[in-house]
Design a protein around this motif. Structure first.
Motif, PDB file in Angstrom:
ATOM      1  N   HIS A 625      68.368  59.165  13.484  1.00  0.00           N
ATOM      2  CA  HIS A 625      67.219  58.298  13.227  1.00  0.00           C
ATOM      3  C   HIS A 625      67.613  56.820  13.308  1.00  0.00           C
ATOM      4  CE1 HIS A 625      63.650  56.641  11.209  1.00  0.00           C
ATOM      5  NE2 HIS A 625      64.486  55.984  10.417  1.00  0.00           N
ATOM      6  N   TYR A 626      68.678  56.449  12.604  1.00  0.00           N
ATOM      7  CA  TYR A 626      69.034  55.030  12.509  1.00  0.00           C
ATOM      8  C   TYR A 626      69.358  54.428  13.869  1.00  0.00           C
ATOM      9  CZ  TYR A 626      69.427  56.453   7.635  1.00  0.00           C
ATOM     10  OH  TYR A 626      69.167  56.981   6.396  1.00  0.00           O
ATOM     11  N   THR A 627      70.094  55.175  14.711  1.00  0.00           N
ATOM     12  CA  THR A 627      70.468  54.636  16.018  1.00  0.00           C
ATOM     13  C   THR A 627      69.297  54.667  16.996  1.00  0.00           C
ATOM     14  OG1 THR A 627      71.322  56.816  16.666  1.00  0.00           O
ATOM     15  CG2 THR A 627      72.909  55.224  15.784  1.00  0.00           C
ATOM     16  N   SER A 628      68.486  55.709  16.930  1.00  0.00           N
ATOM     17  CA  SER A 628      67.388  55.845  17.897  1.00  0.00           C
ATOM     18  C   SER A 628      66.269  54.840  17.655  1.00  0.00           C
ATOM     19  CB  SER A 628      66.823  57.264  17.865  1.00  0.00           C
ATOM     20  OG  SER A 628      67.804  58.202  18.247  1.00  0.00           O
ATOM     21  N   GLY A 638      80.606  57.704  10.693  1.00  0.00           N
ATOM     22  CA  GLY A 638      81.889  57.585  11.385  1.00  0.00           C
ATOM     23  C   GLY A 638      82.718  56.386  11.007  1.00  0.00           C
ATOM     24  N   PHE A 639      82.191  55.489  10.145  1.00  0.00           N
ATOM     25  CA  PHE A 639      82.884  54.249   9.799  1.00  0.00           C
ATOM     26  C   PHE A 639      84.089  54.511   8.896  1.00  0.00           C
ATOM     27  CE2 PHE A 639      83.590  50.574   7.053  1.00  0.00           C
ATOM     28  CZ  PHE A 639      83.634  49.526   7.967  1.00  0.00           C
ATOM     29  N   GLY A 640      85.131  53.733   9.088  1.00  0.00           N
ATOM     30  CA  GLY A 640      86.305  53.792   8.223  1.00  0.00           C
ATOM     31  C   GLY A 640      87.351  52.790   8.676  1.00  0.00           C
ATOM     32  N   LEU A 641      87.940  52.053   7.729  1.00  0.00           N
ATOM     33  CA  LEU A 641      88.942  51.030   8.039  1.00  0.00           C
ATOM     34  C   LEU A 641      90.359  51.550   7.808  1.00  0.00           C
ATOM     35  CD1 LEU A 641      87.221  47.959   6.310  1.00  0.00           C
ATOM     36  CD2 LEU A 641      87.131  48.590   8.742  1.00  0.00           C
ATOM     37  N   SER A 642      91.318  50.780   8.294  1.00  0.00           N
ATOM     38  CA  SER A 642      92.736  51.112   8.158  1.00  0.00           C
ATOM     39  C   SER A 642      93.508  49.855   7.794  1.00  0.00           C
ATOM     40  CB  SER A 642      93.257  51.700   9.475  1.00  0.00           C
ATOM     41  OG  SER A 642      94.660  51.860   9.456  1.00  0.00           O
ATOM     42  N   TYR A 643      94.752  50.019   7.372  1.00  0.00           N
ATOM     43  CA  TYR A 643      95.624  48.873   7.126  1.00  0.00           C
ATOM     44  C   TYR A 643      96.369  48.446   8.396  1.00  0.00           C
ATOM     45  CZ  TYR A 643      95.103  49.951   2.113  1.00  0.00           C
ATOM     46  OH  TYR A 643      94.608  50.193   0.856  1.00  0.00           O
ATOM     47  N   LEU A 744      83.029  56.417  23.856  1.00  0.00           N
ATOM     48  CA  LEU A 744      84.159  56.439  22.929  1.00  0.00           C
ATOM     49  C   LEU A 744      83.905  55.415  21.838  1.00  0.00           C
ATOM     50  CD1 LEU A 744      87.133  57.098  22.082  1.00  0.00           C
ATOM     51  CD2 LEU A 744      87.825  55.273  23.670  1.00  0.00           C
ATOM     52  N   GLY A 745      83.937  55.854  20.592  1.00  0.00           N
ATOM     53  CA  GLY A 745      83.685  54.935  19.494  1.00  0.00           C
ATOM     54  C   GLY A 745      84.572  55.180  18.299  1.00  0.00           C
ATOM     55  N   THR A 746      84.595  54.194  17.403  1.00  0.00           N
ATOM     56  CA  THR A 746      85.270  54.372  16.118  1.00  0.00           C
ATOM     57  C   THR A 746      84.247  54.637  15.017  1.00  0.00           C
ATOM     58  OG1 THR A 746      85.282  51.965  15.871  1.00  0.00           O
ATOM     59  CG2 THR A 746      87.304  53.007  16.690  1.00  0.00           C
ATOM     60  N   ASP A 747      82.981  54.467  15.320  1.00  0.00           N
ATOM     61  CA  ASP A 747      81.865  54.953  14.510  1.00  0.00           C
ATOM     62  C   ASP A 747      80.651  54.980  15.425  1.00  0.00           C
ATOM     63  OD1 ASP A 747      80.198  52.458  14.166  1.00  0.00           O
ATOM     64  OD2 ASP A 747      81.976  51.750  13.106  1.00  0.00           O
ATOM     65  N   VAL A 748      79.543  55.474  14.944  1.00  0.00           N
ATOM     66  CA  VAL A 748      78.386  55.662  15.821  1.00  0.00           C
ATOM     67  C   VAL A 748      77.828  54.344  16.346  1.00  0.00           C
ATOM     68  CG1 VAL A 748      76.592  55.643  14.027  1.00  0.00           C
ATOM     69  CG2 VAL A 748      76.301  57.081  16.067  1.00  0.00           C
ATOM     70  N   ASN A 749      78.083  53.244  15.658  1.00  0.00           N
ATOM     71  CA  ASN A 749      77.588  51.935  16.092  1.00  0.00           C
ATOM     72  C   ASN A 749      78.626  51.103  16.825  1.00  0.00           C
ATOM     73  OD1 ASN A 749      75.081  52.462  15.051  1.00  0.00           O
ATOM     74  ND2 ASN A 749      75.308  51.176  13.242  1.00  0.00           N
ATOM     75  N   THR A 750      79.883  51.504  16.770  1.00  0.00           N
ATOM     76  CA  THR A 750      80.960  50.742  17.412  1.00  0.00           C
ATOM     77  C   THR A 750      81.460  51.512  18.619  1.00  0.00           C
ATOM     78  OG1 THR A 750      81.591  49.842  15.244  1.00  0.00           O
ATOM     79  CG2 THR A 750      83.157  49.558  17.053  1.00  0.00           C
ATOM     80  N   ILE A 751      80.819  51.279  19.739  1.00  0.00           N
ATOM     81  CA  ILE A 751      81.163  51.965  20.982  1.00  0.00           C
ATOM     82  C   ILE A 751      82.082  51.069  21.797  1.00  0.00           C
ATOM     83  CG2 ILE A 751      80.253  53.012  23.086  1.00  0.00           C
ATOM     84  CD1 ILE A 751      79.540  54.462  20.418  1.00  0.00           C
ATOM     85  N   LEU A 752      83.265  51.584  22.105  1.00  0.00           N
ATOM     86  CA  LEU A 752      84.287  50.792  22.782  1.00  0.00           C
ATOM     87  C   LEU A 752      84.244  50.924  24.293  1.00  0.00           C
ATOM     88  CD1 LEU A 752      87.287  51.700  20.435  1.00  0.00           C
ATOM     89  CD2 LEU A 752      85.711  49.772  20.223  1.00  0.00           C
ATOM     90  N   LYS A 753      83.989  52.129  24.778  1.00  0.00           N
ATOM     91  CA  LYS A 753      84.005  52.376  26.223  1.00  0.00           C
ATOM     92  C   LYS A 753      82.952  53.437  26.557  1.00  0.00           C
ATOM     93  CE  LYS A 753      89.044  51.586  26.320  1.00  0.00           C
ATOM     94  NZ  LYS A 753      89.119  50.378  27.143  1.00  0.00           N
ATOM     95  N   GLU A 754      82.435  53.367  27.792  1.00  0.00           N
ATOM     96  CA  GLU A 754      81.433  54.325  28.248  1.00  0.00           C
ATOM     97  C   GLU A 754      81.767  54.794  29.659  1.00  0.00           C
ATOM     98  OE1 GLU A 754      77.523  52.727  28.121  1.00  0.00           O
ATOM     99  OE2 GLU A 754      77.536  52.324  25.958  1.00  0.00           O
ATOM    100  N   ILE A 755      81.450  56.064  29.927  1.00  0.00           N
ATOM    101  CA  ILE A 755      81.602  56.616  31.281  1.00  0.00           C
ATOM    102  C   ILE A 755      80.401  57.516  31.559  1.00  0.00           C
ATOM    103  CG2 ILE A 755      82.951  58.138  32.785  1.00  0.00           C
ATOM    104  CD1 ILE A 755      85.436  57.350  31.290  1.00  0.00           C
TER     105      ILE A 755
END
Length: 784
Positions: A625-628, A638-643, A744-755
């Motif tokens: 719903h949120y993305t559409s 899908g969000f999550g941070l790292s050190y 390819l993403g690190t969460d549903v809103n952060t898309i890094l690459k597309e094919i």
């Protein structure tokens, strides 16, 4: 079908189409089939009827002693199958799960011995690992405990969809996404059953609210059922072989789940080819004859009135002995492959009663840390060992290991945050600790003197008044403030809307600490999604700890100290507010009436969301719903941070006519060792034209722990059939021909690459069942 299977298998053997190993497997299957046939023929009708029920109806004459001994020997067990001593059929024990084995810690044996179990992380945390291998490891530990304590089946995992943030049992379940839910569940099943004991995936199906759960009618479109609420179970069955499936309490489109032939036989047996046993939830359903007719195999609990319903149906001819035989066959097959039967045959050693709890607690701590999610880090984390910390919030001193109800575990301990931090060399402020501990002691005394009803929502302690002088003393010592906010949910009730947000006391505490301390960290010890948008700018760091079982505190300390680098990612969306949740208008917010069944009168009529619930949001659940529809959220799925930092390269996606094979290289370009998840989302060809979400999760993979400078190539596959949408008009799964965008993403809103990948079209016809039916108001009497 079984006879046809063995006939075809025989023909294949004769024409030499299969290997020697396959021939041996088929011969063994044929031997077992014949053995079950002979055993079934040897049973009396009375014995067969008893095998259709859990222990409950009056025992067959001569069985009284053995039935009584089972009930006395295993206090805390959920149920058992009926034993038939005359022909060597033992009773199988079934116990609650899924965050570990739920039995009483003291068993009624002659030995003086404790039977503690490991409290593992809740389902939401397990899914946050996005790590199938890690979940299998948890499953193996849970399966080992199950076996060594003499239990045959653990009643889990729970895998219903997180439809709404206030769902009471969301903590037991994995995700708002059917693919992630199904794959995590399959890993859990594989792990548990590798130890020779069984699982029961639940609650099948559409069990997404606790309010009026025994009578609520979930009114869902065929498409939403197929793509969301059944799809997760289908993914589990494709990737594992759970011994049992537990049907749910609710109605689906006017038919009770446990009495629904189209659900249990047409879809589960005929379409999915499931060969395991179907068991009801405890006390589910109102007509046990209809349950057996629908394809239910084992009815729990075995109440005398249920037994009498089946006897009456047999006498009246509305139920046949052949249908009874069908149910009994599945029970006998379950018994035959059980560890208990292997012990009885001398093929395996008796259970020890002494699982390796120390190792299992270590696993719980490790996986708990991997599933916690770093939501915010303004260069405040990790902290250095030896640093002084002041712990605020009552939950810091009374951590919540898990949820309420069947998903709870009787563990020996729950470690506290002061213990965990001190074990890593931190100095915890004792003055503030004493204030909180005294407050919590008084709170517990009050609750003991004023006990709640057994199925009421649990009341958590509020916040004490901290003397200003103690806070000033802490600030002067340059301490870091860590404040923990807790929420507990569970069986019988959905959460209140007030629990979604910080309380007034919590908000004031947070703002007060911000004014006093230069470094402020929030820990969310919760079993539910919470509102964060209004306050997330206040602290320097936020850790979503979920509920990690006995070792929750250790895992939190491991992350804050940097002993473990965070690698958890959200399996659900964190919306800005409840008003923007698509199912909110169709969810029973703040219901406080009778548990299980909500009464009604002819004058008042039934109430929407209580007696029946319209799933009007259809397939647009969570991020779909949120993305559409471009609805902003506080933290996306899908969000999550790292050190540390990661770099993705060499992203490829190629279709071979059957599936798309995806590869990507992930490199740790930061300064700390860590793990990263590659998330693959797919946008269907002409998605908006055909009313499809703008992207859906179709694959994921997690790296090993990468050293700085180290890289790993991840390989993922997406079958063409998994790109299909359900066409109600055609009653078919349709994969449209065209270009699909693999992201390819690190969460549903952060898309890094597309094919873009060209995919051939396909159509798979299925049965036109589970249509929406006009809802029938009904007065129901729950008899257990």
């Amino acid at each position: 079908m079984r006879r046809l299977f063995f006939f075809v298998s025989t023909i294949l053997v004769l024409v030499g189409c299969i290997s020697k190993e396959q021939k041996e497997i088929l011969k063994e299957q044929a031997r077992k089939e014949a053995q079950i046939d002979n055993l079934l023929r040897s049973l009396t009708l009375e014995e067969k009827l008893h095998l259709c029920f859990g222990l409950g109806p009056k025992p067959i004459e001569g069985d009284e002693a053995v039935v009584d001994s089972i009930k006395r020997a295993y206090p805390g067990y959920a149920g058992a199958t009926y034993p038939v001593r005359r022909v060597g059929i033992p009773a199988l024990l079934l116990c609650d799960g899924p965050a570990g084995l739920r039995i009483d810690n003291v068993q009624a044996t002659n030995e003086v011995k404790d039977y503690w179990c490991t409290s593992f992380p809740i389902g939401s945390l397990l899914a946050s690992t996005w790590n199938n291998d890690a979940i299998e490891e948890v499953g193996r530990a849970i399966g080992n405990e199950t076996r060594e304590y003499g239990v045959d089946i653990i009643l889990g995992p729970g895998q219903n969809i997180h439809r709404h943030p206030l769902g009471g049992r969301n903590y037991e379940y994995f995700s708002e996404d059917p693919f992630l839910s199904g794959m995590i569940s399959a890993a859990y099943v594989r792990g548990v059953q590798s130890q020779g004991v069984g699982t029961s995936i639940k609650h099948f199906a559409v069990n997404n609210q606790e309010t009026s759960r025994l009578s609520n009618d979930a009114r869902v479109s065929q498409r939403a059922l197929r793509e969301i609420y059944l799809r997760n179970f289908e993914y589990t069955l494709k990737n594992s072989e759970p011994w049992t499936i537990m049907t749910s309490y609710n109605f689906i489109n006017n038919v009770h789940a446990s009495e629904n032939y189209d659900l249990l036989t047409t879809i589960v047996r005929k379409e999915w080819g499931y060969k395991g046993l179907l068991v009801t939830d405890w006390g589910a359903g109102y007509d046990s004859a209809k349950q057996i007719e629908a394809g239910q195999n084992l009815i729990q609990r075995g109440k005398p009135w249920r037994y009498e319903q089946v006897v009456k149906a047999l006498e009246e001819g509305t139920l046949t002995e052949k249908q009874i035989d069908n149910s009994v066959r599945y029970v006998l097959e379950l018994v035959d492959k059980s560890y208990r039967m292997k012990v009885q045959k001398g093929e395996a050693p008796k259970h020890s009663g002494t699982p390796d709890l120390a190792t299992h607690n270590y696993i719980a701590r490790k996986i708990s840390a991997e599933g916690m999610v770093l939501l915010k880090n303004s260069d405040c984390l990790p902290l250095n060992g030896g640093q002084k910390v002041a712990l605020y919030g009552s939950t810091s001193y009374s951590l919540i290991a898990g949820g309420l109800g069947a998903g709870d575990v009787n563990s020996k301990y729950v470690k506290t945050l002061p213990q965990a931090f001190e074990s890593l060399g931190f100095v915890v402020n004792k003055d503030i600790q004493k204030v909180y501990e005294a407050y919590i002691t008084d709170f517990k005394k009050y609750m003991k003197a004023n006990p709640q009803p057994s199925q009421a929502r649990k009341i958590l302690p509020g916040q004490p008044v901290i003397p200003e002088r103690l806070i000033e003393k802490s600030v002067a010592a340059a301490e870091v403030a860590i404040v923990t906010f807790g929420r507990v949910t569970g069986e019988w009730n959905d959460a209140l809307t007030s629990s979604f947000s910080l309380s007034k006391d919590e908000q004031e505490l947070l703002e007060y600490l911000r004014q006093r301390y230069s470094k402020l960290i929030v820990v969310l010890n919760t079993g539910m999604v919470m509102e964060t948008a209004s306050w997330k700018d206040i602290p320097d760091g936020i850790i979503l700890a979920w509920q990690g079982g006995s070792e929750t505190a250790s895992a939190v300390a491991d992350l804050i100290s940097g002993k473990v680098n965070p690698s958890g990612h959200l399996p659900v969306s964190f919306p800005n507010n409840l008003a923007e949740v698509p199912s909110s208008p169709y969810f029973p917010c703040d219901y406080t009436g009778p548990v299980n069944i909500a009464p009604w009168t002819e004058e008042s009529g039934e109430k929407e969301t209580i007696h029946y619930t319209n799933y009007a949001e259809d397939i647009y659940v969570g991020y779909r719903h949120y993305t559409s529809f471009n609805v902003p959220v506080s933290y996306p799925f899908g969000f999550g941070l790292s050190y540390t930092d990661f770099e993705f390269s060499n992203f490829t996606a190629e279709n071979n006519g059957v599936e798309t094979i995806i590869t990507v290289d992930v490199k740790n370009v930061g300064q700390r060792e860590g793990k990263q998840v590659a998330q693959i989302y797919v946008k269907a060809a002409e998605s908006r034209k055909y009313d499809k979400p703008v992207r859906e999760l179709k694959a994921y993979s997690k790296t090993k722990s990468l050293l700085p400078g180290e890289s790993e190539r991840l390989v993922m596959k997406v079958k063409n059939e998994d790109l299909a949408s359900f066409d109600e008009a055609a009653s078919a799964w349709v994969t449209d021909r065209g270009d699909y965008t693999f992201m390819l993403g690190t969460d549903v809103n952060t898309i890094l690459k597309e094919i873009k990948v060209s995919v051939a079209g396909s159509r798979k016809k299925v049965h036109n069942v589970l249509k929406k039916q006009p809802h029938t108001p009904r007065h129901l009497e729950y008899r257990g």
